[in-house]
Structure formats: C-alpha cells, structure tokens
Design a protein around this motif. Structure first.
Motif, PDB file in Angstrom:
ATOM      1  N   GLY A 219      44.113  56.671  48.648  1.00  0.00           N
ATOM      2  CA  GLY A 219      44.315  57.870  49.448  1.00  0.00           C
ATOM      3  C   GLY A 219      45.520  57.751  50.355  1.00  0.00           C
ATOM      4  N   PRO A 220      45.386  58.145  51.649  1.00  0.00           N
ATOM      5  CA  PRO A 220      46.525  58.087  52.566  1.00  0.00           C
ATOM      6  C   PRO A 220      47.063  56.680  52.821  1.00  0.00           C
ATOM      7  N   ILE A 221      46.281  55.630  52.453  1.00  0.00           N
ATOM      8  CA  ILE A 221      46.789  54.261  52.631  1.00  0.00           C
ATOM      9  C   ILE A 221      48.041  54.060  51.790  1.00  0.00           C
ATOM     10  N   GLY A 222      48.094  54.712  50.625  1.00  0.00           N
ATOM     11  CA  GLY A 222      49.284  54.620  49.798  1.00  0.00           C
ATOM     12  C   GLY A 222      49.221  53.537  48.749  1.00  0.00           C
ATOM     13  N   ALA A 223      50.367  52.949  48.448  1.00  0.00           N
ATOM     14  CA  ALA A 223      50.489  52.083  47.282  1.00  0.00           C
ATOM     15  C   ALA A 223      50.024  50.648  47.504  1.00  0.00           C
ATOM     16  N   ASN A 224      49.933  50.200  48.748  1.00  0.00           N
ATOM     17  CA  ASN A 224      49.704  48.784  49.004  1.00  0.00           C
ATOM     18  C   ASN A 224      48.468  48.562  49.870  1.00  0.00           C
ATOM     19  N   CYS A 225      48.131  47.284  50.042  1.00  0.00           N
ATOM     20  CA  CYS A 225      46.974  46.827  50.834  1.00  0.00           C
ATOM     21  C   CYS A 225      45.673  46.975  50.046  1.00  0.00           C
ATOM     22  N   LEU A 226      44.581  46.562  50.684  1.00  0.00           N
ATOM     23  CA  LEU A 226      43.274  46.384  50.050  1.00  0.00           C
ATOM     24  C   LEU A 226      43.438  45.342  48.942  1.00  0.00           C
ATOM     25  N   ALA A 227      42.752  45.506  47.807  1.00  0.00           N
ATOM     26  CA  ALA A 227      42.869  44.544  46.708  1.00  0.00           C
ATOM     27  C   ALA A 227      44.030  44.970  45.814  1.00  0.00           C
ATOM     28  N   ASN A 228      44.975  44.080  45.621  1.00  0.00           N
ATOM     29  CA  ASN A 228      46.142  44.385  44.795  1.00  0.00           C
ATOM     30  C   ASN A 228      45.914  43.937  43.356  1.00  0.00           C
ATOM     31  N   SER A 229      46.353  44.763  42.416  1.00  0.00           N
ATOM     32  CA  SER A 229      46.084  44.517  40.995  1.00  0.00           C
ATOM     33  C   SER A 229      46.541  43.137  40.550  1.00  0.00           C
ATOM     34  N   ARG A 230      47.650  42.673  41.058  1.00  0.00           N
ATOM     35  CA  ARG A 230      48.223  41.408  40.591  1.00  0.00           C
ATOM     36  C   ARG A 230      47.351  40.201  40.908  1.00  0.00           C
ATOM     37  N   ASP A 231      46.410  40.341  41.839  1.00  0.00           N
ATOM     38  CA  ASP A 231      45.578  39.212  42.241  1.00  0.00           C
ATOM     39  C   ASP A 231      44.319  39.059  41.387  1.00  0.00           C
ATOM     40  N   PHE A 232      44.103  39.963  40.449  1.00  0.00           N
ATOM     41  CA  PHE A 232      42.974  39.837  39.523  1.00  0.00           C
ATOM     42  C   PHE A 232      43.436  39.054  38.308  1.00  0.00           C
ATOM     43  N   LEU A 233      42.667  38.027  37.943  1.00  0.00           N
ATOM     44  CA  LEU A 233      43.079  37.082  36.903  1.00  0.00           C
ATOM     45  C   LEU A 233      42.109  37.116  35.735  1.00  0.00           C
ATOM     46  N   THR A 234      42.656  37.305  34.542  1.00  0.00           N
ATOM     47  CA  THR A 234      41.892  37.364  33.305  1.00  0.00           C
ATOM     48  C   THR A 234      42.221  36.127  32.463  1.00  0.00           C
ATOM     49  N   PRO A 235      41.238  35.517  31.785  1.00  0.00           N
ATOM     50  CA  PRO A 235      41.504  34.264  31.069  1.00  0.00           C
ATOM     51  C   PRO A 235      42.329  34.471  29.800  1.00  0.00           C
ATOM     52  N   VAL A 236      42.917  33.382  29.340  1.00  0.00           N
ATOM     53  CA  VAL A 236      43.596  33.373  28.041  1.00  0.00           C
ATOM     54  C   VAL A 236      42.617  32.830  27.005  1.00  0.00           C
ATOM     55  N   ALA A 237      42.910  33.121  25.756  1.00  0.00           N
ATOM     56  CA  ALA A 237      41.993  32.792  24.672  1.00  0.00           C
ATOM     57  C   ALA A 237      41.715  31.294  24.589  1.00  0.00           C
ATOM     58  N   ALA A 238      40.453  30.957  24.397  1.00  0.00           N
ATOM     59  CA  ALA A 238      40.004  29.591  24.117  1.00  0.00           C
ATOM     60  C   ALA A 238      38.737  29.715  23.284  1.00  0.00           C
ATOM     61  N   TYR A 239      38.570  28.865  22.308  1.00  0.00           N
ATOM     62  CA  TYR A 239      37.437  29.053  21.401  1.00  0.00           C
ATOM     63  C   TYR A 239      36.743  27.723  21.116  1.00  0.00           C
ATOM     64  N   GLU A 240      35.498  27.836  20.666  1.00  0.00           N
ATOM     65  CA  GLU A 240      34.723  26.690  20.189  1.00  0.00           C
ATOM     66  C   GLU A 240      34.440  26.864  18.703  1.00  0.00           C
ATOM     67  N   ASP A 241      34.689  25.835  17.936  1.00  0.00           N
ATOM     68  CA  ASP A 241      34.309  25.793  16.516  1.00  0.00           C
ATOM     69  C   ASP A 241      33.303  24.663  16.370  1.00  0.00           C
ATOM     70  N   ARG A 242      32.056  24.953  16.786  1.00  0.00           N
ATOM     71  CA  ARG A 242      31.011  23.921  16.832  1.00  0.00           C
ATOM     72  C   ARG A 242      29.796  24.401  16.059  1.00  0.00           C
ATOM     73  N   ASP A 243      29.459  23.705  15.002  1.00  0.00           N
ATOM     74  CA  ASP A 243      28.273  24.034  14.217  1.00  0.00           C
ATOM     75  C   ASP A 243      27.114  23.171  14.697  1.00  0.00           C
ATOM     76  N   VAL A 244      26.519  23.576  15.806  1.00  0.00           N
ATOM     77  CA  VAL A 244      25.397  22.856  16.412  1.00  0.00           C
ATOM     78  C   VAL A 244      24.301  23.866  16.740  1.00  0.00           C
ATOM     79  N   PRO A 245      23.039  23.438  16.739  1.00  0.00           N
ATOM     80  CA  PRO A 245      21.966  24.364  17.130  1.00  0.00           C
ATOM     81  C   PRO A 245      22.219  24.902  18.539  1.00  0.00           C
ATOM     82  N   THR A 246      22.174  26.205  18.684  1.00  0.00           N
ATOM     83  CA  THR A 246      22.506  26.871  19.943  1.00  0.00           C
ATOM     84  C   THR A 246      21.500  27.981  20.207  1.00  0.00           C
TER      85      THR A 246
END
Length: 440
Positions: A219-246
């Motif tokens: 709203g009137p706060i404008g473009a900055n402050c509060l939680a900024n998009s750049r500070d949210f972190l999403t993981p990069v791909a990593a996988y398991e190839d494990r044939d074990v009872p799960t």
C-alpha cells in the motif's frame, strides 16, 4: 554450505544433473536419464496467472509408484507412533474450554525418542480441513531424525518457526538447512524428510488449510521495507537414488496414514516452476513504524498472508515482531488494550516481549481468541505510562503471531498440559481504578 535460489514466487529452475531439464517442452516424449515428468499443482489449472502455482518435476519414479496400500497410523498406548494422537486437525472434537485469555510455558524437550511425525502437539484449530479453510497451530519437539521414512501433508501448507535447534528439511526440491529465527514453508503435497543434525529441536508449526501464503500488499509503504522478495530462499535440486524399505506418511482428511515403499520418494533430479518450499530469516524483516504519534496497527509487521475470499480478511497472517526503534512522542508505545474480531496465537523465539515482560518465555505461547480483551500487563502499563519518551531500541526480542479470522478451539492436550498457566489472567489484576474527576 547448502545452495539456494533467491526470490519469492519466482519461476525457478534447477537440475542436479546437466541436461535433466528439458528445453522447450514440459513433458517430452522421452525425458533425459530415463526420468519421468510429473506436474505438481498447488492451484486449480484455470487460476489466474498471478495466482497459478505449479512445478514440473523430473524424477526417477513418478509419485503414483509411491502409492501403495495405505493404513491408518497407530495411536494406541504403547505403539511407536502413539504421539500422533496429539496432532489434530480442524474441526477438532475436543470439548469446549471456558473462554479465557490463555498462556503456556515452553513444552519440555521429551526424554523419549520423537521424530517430526510423532513430535507434533496441536494447541488450537479453526475452520475445517475438509473445506480447505482455517488452520491448526502446533508446537513440535523433535529428538531424532526421520530415517528411511518420508512425509507429505495433503491437507495443508506448513509454516515452521524455529525456536531451538537446527533442522534439515530434505524435500523433493532440494535441501533446506534452517536455524532458530528462521521460518520454513513447505507447500501442500511436497514430500520431505525432517532431520535434526545437531540434536533436539523445538519450534512452532502452522498448518494453513487455505490459500498459499504470499507477501502482503505494501500500500502507501511503497516498494520497500517489510519482507523483501530477495530474502526468501528456495533450494536447488538434490535427489536420492536409494532402493531401501521406506515408510511414507501422509496427512490427509485430518488423519495420518502410512504405506511401505521399496525406495526413497525424494528422487527429483530436476524441476522448474513457482510451487516450491522456501525459507526466510526473520532478522531480515525491515519494520516500519510511527515517527510522531499514535501506535500503528500490528498489520505493519505482516511477513506473509493467506488470503480469504473477503478482501482484507486473512485466513491466516504470519506476523513477526523483531528488534526495532520506538520513537513516537506522547504515545503509549506497547500494544494497546484491545478486543479484536481476529484471534491471535503468539510465540516467543527469544528475548522479552515488551507487552509481557514476565511470564511470556521463549518457546512459550499464548492465545487471545476473537473478542477476548487483552493487552499489556500491569507492570508493562506502569512502565510505559511513566517512561521518558526518548527514542528507545527494542533489543533482544523476536516474537511472532499467527492471526486468523477463525475462532481457535483449544485441543484436549493444550487444555490439560501442565505447562498451561492457569493464573495467566492475574497479570492484569494490578490494573486498579485510577479515575479521579478532580484531576484532568
């Protein structure tokens, strides 16, 4: 060091093997490396583009190969999964508890072994998981990592608030390593394994049955402050190839189910899309506040919101109260006395909360339901009413709130647990009559 991608709501892409992501086709006739293409949709297909959530996963086996015969998880006394009986969903069948302001001390880390699946203790619920409205507020206490087991929540998006101990979230999308003062959001349907690499961990969990958490409008706060998009972190791909009872645990329809697999389902080699888990450090929140007079509404501290069909009325808001400067003049600076149509579940990650200097402890939590009066205790009122109003920095503090339009029903566990402070309302007993018509 774990790698991440930065931003909120972005269309990310990541591959653990070169060339695993197809180019120009989401579902090619033949995927590289013999992978299967699978789409995970977090919204209806026809949702507007701005609200359409989906990711394409390229995995060793499709999720349909993870779906064996499901059975209900045992909750009887003496069973290894007895603790899941305290993980509740709305509408809960607990008998009504007399209305009151409520507060609890921190739940102790248990002596017995608890994993994420058996270590969740639900405090309050609201709405209806069957209609995908409402929430559940819980505390988790984990002493042991999940081993050869995985979990996904088919009912809710999960927001974790870490209070004590580091937690590793090994998800289909990659690994998230988180520590106290950070939050982690796991979308509905995302498989994961929860590990505690450095010992026991405790924190808070909000299950959001409604629309996905998103950033609030400024709203009137404008473009900055509060939680900024750049500070949210999403993981990069990593996988398991494990044939074990799960063992695969699934929360669906308010109940917990399990099935046995012969492999790990955390086998996504590459993915792209905007429906993915992420973490955020609350210490990066940039608060705004009054600089002359009046005490601004707590909505200025909103980090994430789950919108409802009523504009301006949240299914759930996640709000944090970090270190900040207090500078308003001729103004009562702590939160004012209040009755609110919304209901408030609060927790304390560390330090002291200014409106409750005593009794509200790290790891503890409080509940002020809709139209239940609340506000500073007598000690906080006296201190705030007589303090010299010079600029003061609130330090050594990090509190948060889950605020919702729904009344919160207290579970049997929370009503009876010994950590409940039955004398909580006494903190206002010192608010005596001060009125004197002869003294303007």
């Amino acid at each position: 060091m774990t790698d991440y991608q930065s931003g909120f709501g972005n269309a990310f892409e990541s591959e653990a093997l070169p060339g695993a992501l197809p180019v120009g086709r989401n579902s090619p006739q033949r995927c590289a490396y013999g992978l299967y293409a699978e789409q995970l949709s977090g919204s209806p297909f026809t949702a507007p583009r701005a609200h359409n959530e989906r990711s394409w996963l390229y995995r060793i086996r499709p999720s349909v190969a993870h779906s064996g015969r499901f059975t209900a998880v045992a909750t009887g006394p003496g069973s290894p999964t007895e603790g899941v009986a305290h993980w509740r969903s709305a509408p809960d069948d607990a008998p009504p508890v007399p209305i009151a302001q409520m507060r609890w001390n921190a739940l102790p880390i248990p002596d017995e072994t608890t994993t994420f699946v058996t270590g969740v203790r639900t405090i309050s619920t609201g709405g209806d998981v069957g209609t995908r409205t409402g929430f559940a507020c819980s505390v988790y206490c984990i002493t042991s990592s999940m081993v050869d087991s995985s979990f996904y929540n088919g009912d809710a998006e999960m927001l974790f608030v870490l209070e004590t101990g580091k937690v590793r979230f090994w998800t289909e999308f990659g690994i998230i390593d988180a520590q106290p003062a950070e939050i982690v959001v796991i979308p509905r349907g995302v498989k994961l394994r929860v590990e505690v690499p450095d010992g026991p961990a405790r924190g808070y969990l909000c299950e959001n049955y409604g629309g996905s958490f998103t950033l609030p409008e400024r709203g009137p706060i404008g473009a900055n402050c509060l939680a900024n998009s750049r500070d949210f972190l999403t993981p990069v791909a990593a996988y398991e190839d494990r044939d074990v009872p799960t063992t695969l645990y699934v929360k669906w329809g308010g109940a917990l189910w399990q099935t046995e697999l012969d492999h790990s389902p955390l086998d996504v080699v590459a993915w792209h899309g905007n429906y993915a888990p992420y973490k955020y450090d609350m210490r990066r929140f940039s608060p705004v506040g009054p600089v002359l007079f009046d005490h601004a509404d707590p909505s200025i501290f909103t980090v994430l919101t789950s919108l409802s069909e009523t504009p301006g009325t949240a299914n759930v808001d996640f709000v944090c109260f970090p270190e900040r400067w207090m500078v308003a003049e001729d103004t009562f600076r702590p939160p004012w006395y209040h009755m609110n149509v919304m209901s408030e579940f609060m927790g304390l990650v560390h330090g002291v909360y200014d409106a409750k200097p005593d009794g509200f402890v790290p790891g503890g939590f409080s509940l002020h339901n809709g139209m239940m009066p609340h506000g500073p205790d007598a000690q906080a009122f006296e201190a705030a009413s007589t303090a010299t109003l010079k600029p003061v920095k609130q330090e050594n503090t990090l509190a948060f709130m889950f605020e919702t339009r729904f009344p919160q029903r207290v579970t049997r566990y929370a009503a009876d647990v010994v950590q409940r402070q039955l004398d909580y309302s006494d903190c206002w007993s010192g608010l005596t009559k001060r009125f004197d018509p002869s003294r303007p």
